[in-house]
Write a protein that holds these residues in place. Sequence first.
Motif, short mmCIF file in Angstrom:
data_model
loop_
_atom_site.label_atom_id
_atom_site.label_comp_id
_atom_site.label_asym_id
_atom_site.label_seq_id
_atom_site.Cartn_x
_atom_site.Cartn_y
_atom_site.Cartn_z
N VAL A 165 0.86 -1.19 0.00
CA VAL A 165 0.00 0.00 0.00
C VAL A 165 0.89 1.24 0.00
O VAL A 165 1.77 1.37 0.85
N CYS A 166 0.67 2.12 -0.96
CA CYS A 166 1.41 3.38 -1.02
C CYS A 166 0.83 4.33 0.01
O CYS A 166 -0.38 4.58 0.02
N VAL A 167 1.66 4.83 0.86
CA VAL A 167 1.22 5.76 1.90
C VAL A 167 2.02 7.05 1.75
O VAL A 167 3.24 7.04 1.86
N LYS A 168 1.33 8.12 1.49
CA LYS A 168 2.01 9.40 1.39
C LYS A 168 2.00 10.06 2.76
O LYS A 168 0.99 10.04 3.45
N GLN A 169 3.13 10.60 3.15
CA GLN A 169 3.21 11.31 4.43
C GLN A 169 3.25 12.80 4.12
O GLN A 169 4.10 13.25 3.36
N THR B 175 -6.62 7.55 -4.72
CA THR B 175 -6.95 8.13 -6.02
C THR B 175 -6.17 9.42 -6.23
O THR B 175 -5.65 9.67 -7.30
N GLU B 176 -6.12 10.24 -5.20
CA GLU B 176 -5.29 11.44 -5.27
C GLU B 176 -4.91 11.85 -3.86
O GLU B 176 -5.66 11.61 -2.92
N SER B 177 -3.76 12.44 -3.73
CA SER B 177 -3.30 12.82 -2.40
C SER B 177 -3.90 14.16 -2.00
O SER B 177 -4.37 14.92 -2.86
N THR B 178 -3.87 14.46 -0.71
CA THR B 178 -4.45 15.71 -0.23
C THR B 178 -3.57 16.90 -0.61
O THR B 178 -4.08 17.96 -0.95
N TYR C 124 -2.41 16.18 -5.09
CA TYR C 124 -3.59 15.84 -5.90
C TYR C 124 -3.41 15.86 -7.42
O TYR C 124 -4.25 16.34 -8.14
N THR C 125 -2.30 15.27 -7.87
CA THR C 125 -2.21 15.09 -9.32
C THR C 125 -3.03 13.88 -9.71
O THR C 125 -3.57 13.81 -10.81
N GLY C 126 -3.12 12.91 -8.80
CA GLY C 126 -3.84 11.69 -9.12
C GLY C 126 -3.19 10.88 -10.22
O GLY C 126 -3.83 10.01 -10.81
N THR C 127 -1.95 11.16 -10.51
CA THR C 127 -1.32 10.45 -11.63
C THR C 127 -0.24 9.47 -11.18
O THR C 127 0.09 8.55 -11.91
N MET C 128 0.30 9.66 -9.98
CA MET C 128 1.43 8.83 -9.55
C MET C 128 1.15 7.34 -9.67
O MET C 128 1.94 6.61 -10.26
N1 LIG Z 1 5.66 9.97 -1.80
C1 LIG Z 1 4.74 9.01 -1.83
N2 LIG Z 1 4.90 7.87 -1.12
C2 LIG Z 1 3.96 6.90 -1.13
N3 LIG Z 1 2.83 6.97 -1.85
C3 LIG Z 1 2.61 8.08 -2.58
C4 LIG Z 1 3.54 9.15 -2.62
N4 LIG Z 1 3.04 10.10 -3.45
C5 LIG Z 1 1.84 9.65 -3.89
N5 LIG Z 1 1.57 8.43 -3.37
C6 LIG Z 1 0.37 7.60 -3.60
O1 LIG Z 1 -0.27 8.01 -4.79
C7 LIG Z 1 -1.59 8.51 -4.51
C8 LIG Z 1 -1.90 9.66 -5.43
O2 LIG Z 1 -1.03 10.74 -5.17
P1 LIG Z 1 -0.90 12.03 -6.09
O3 LIG Z 1 -0.39 11.58 -7.41
O4 LIG Z 1 0.03 12.92 -5.32
O5 LIG Z 1 -2.28 12.63 -6.21
C9 LIG Z 1 -1.56 8.84 -3.03
O6 LIG Z 1 -2.86 8.77 -2.46
C10 LIG Z 1 -0.63 7.78 -2.47
O7 LIG Z 1 -1.30 6.54 -2.28
#
Ligand SMILES: Nc1ncnc2c1ncn2[C@@H]1O[C@H](COP(=O)(O)O)[C@@H](O)[C@H]1O
Lengths: 259, 343
Positions: A5-9, A118-121, A124-128
């Motif tokens: 599980v990807c967890v963004k901090q 789906t996207e981070s807080t 929020y690119t939602g693309t990673m």
């Molecule tokens: N630095 C990070 N480490 C772990 N998971 C990430 C990270 N950045 C993004 N993600 C995962 O990708 C999702 C979408 O992130 P984002 O592309 O920033 O909107 C997040 O909800 C995380 O589950």
Amino acid sequence: MRIAVCVKQIPKEHERIVFDPESLRVRRDGKLIMDDSDAYGVELALRLVGEAGEGEVIVVSMAPHDEETGLRHALAMGAARAVLVSDDALGGSDALRTATVLAAVVARIKPDIVIAGTESTDGYTGTMPIQLSELLGWPSLAFSSSLDLVAGELRARREADDGVFELSCPLPAIATVTSGSVEPRYPSLRGIMEARRKPIETLRLSDLALNAAEFEADGASEEVRSIVPAQQRAAGEVIVDDGTAEVRVLSLLSEWKAI
Amino acid sequence: MTALPKYGCFRCFPNGRRSEMNMGSIWVVAEQHRGQPLPIAFELLGAARDLTDNVRAITFGQGATAAAKLLGEHGARSIVELGDLAPGLPAPRVAAALAEMVAEERPEAVFFGTTFDGREIAARLSARLRRPLLANVIGLELTVDGPVAHHGLNGGEELATTRFINARPGIYLLRPKCFAPRDRESPSTATVAHREPPEAGATDAVRVVAHQEVVQHGPTLDAAEIVVTGGRGFGSVEKFAQVEQLAELLKGATGATRAAVDAGWAPYSAQVGQTGKIVKPNVYIACGVSGATQHLVGMKDSSHIIAINKDPEAAIFSVSDLGIVADVNALLPRLIRALEARR
Ligand SMILES: Nc1ncnc2c1ncn2[C@@H]1O[C@H](COP(=O)(O)O)[C@@H](O)[C@H]1O
Ligand SMILES: Cc1cc2nc3c(=O)[nH]c(=O)nc-3n(C[C@H](O)[C@H](O)[C@H](O)COP(=O)(O)OP(=O)(O)OC[C@H]3O[C@@H](n4cnc5c(N)ncnc54)[C@H](O)[C@@H]3O)c2cc1C
């Protein structure tokens, strides 16, 4: 069944993201916590492993200065272990760079399923997660509101504009999950105690045989040139309903030619 | 020439300065449904044509040939149509086709709309080309250093300006309703070509097991002149029904906050905000909505806003023309009765 599980901090004051005036990057020097958007992924992963009757949930994160508060939270929820990538060379990484690093982590731990938000807080690119799936060459089930294993395949429900879809794909696969799909569990006291002893493997870029200079083709990058206050809409009048507010609403609606 | 949109979104160089610039071609990934381009497709064409005349549209899915003609009439100089791509989901193969085409022709930029498919194709293309993408773009401008993009931050309180370095083609994900759509100008002289996308291997392994269509009553959220949105303040699905009732009486559409969607009171397709729809109706009525930044980005460019909240400090009041401190369960029944009495 092994699920990563990807967890963004993200910064704790995530209601408002603060930028460093010099570098124009999001400030991450304060305390970081697990993004709420990722609690759903942790919960769904724990349930899938629970239903499979075997396996483990591994949380993975890329974050500055060995930050592990958010990972400990996921471990307290019930994940077995964590992998953290932290390296000074990764400051200001964008989604593609994050995906490149996490792809190397996935290649190392070899999960059957990767789950992300789906996207981070804060970003929020939602693309990673989708970039990650393309780099790995895996199928992805984006915008999933539920996940199940059916006959060895991953099944997802997706609520789209043109209806509700049930999608299926073989493993290994990536899924991104929306909020509200499930109620994430709160860590129990026992979970919090146990989490302290669970292993977190901290990696540098060199451990992943990655070199920051070679991430993007032709040195392509993006540059923030400025961050300025935007022109704001002015607040109007605020009234207290005295039992006749509907009259006011109707007169405004007709003034605005809405009725 | 189009008027400057009110807030947050603006188009730049509408008066021909672009001809001084040496802007390469821009490709627009134009989504369509059964032959009709989605509104965002015309918005992308509008954004691209503000920067260059050299615009290509790429379209796909069932009905792509019919859509191609319309795209030509709305500003695309050439159209590439990728066929219907059944039975999988389109994104992996569209991205594979784009990657091939980019290698052959090196456009300056590729524009996508922030939709399910747009986001996925853009992300896959970015990974294939190993080039970054700029998401949440709400404005574009051509400067001496090439195109720069504007993004709203913190719910639109701040505006960031970014640009690519060495990233040809730049991959841009544009937010809906931020760019004026390109008007129709027939007859078109656009060329239409079919191209068969390559196989996309394991990434293309997703299959649709079941699909349940949602029947649309009244106007869609994007198109409605009035949107009535309900939030957590209603407290139950039964009480939330008043939102639908009010929307119906006003011939508008029902919206919901994420909290209301998460509670199961409304489908995700009704969600307004960052992860949901961006709406800009004539009138937006927010009931029992706190006004979180992620909600505000989806609605604060509405022409008129009324908010009903029992908390006098609610953030939603800061963007409202009229804020009413009231219990929704007391005011909505009266409002509904008053509207019914008018009929
Ligand atoms: N630095 C990070 N480490 C772990 N998971 C990430 C990270 N950045 C993004 N993600 C995962 O990708 C999702 C979408 O992130 P984002 O592309 O920033 O909107 C997040 O909800 C995380 O589950
Ligand atoms: C990455 C991310 C994306 C998000 N995307 C979205 C999105 O697209 N759309 C979205 O809406 N949110 C989104 N959110 C969630 C957002 O942050 C808020 O949590 C959400 O908008 C709150 O919804 P709400 O206003 O209904 O609920 P609350 O914030 O709980 O507010 C309820 C309001 O109702 C009022 N109230 C209570 N009872 C009554 C009553 N009887 N009468 C009148 N008023 C009453 C309260 O005073 C309160 O202001 C997102 C969050 C994240 C992290």
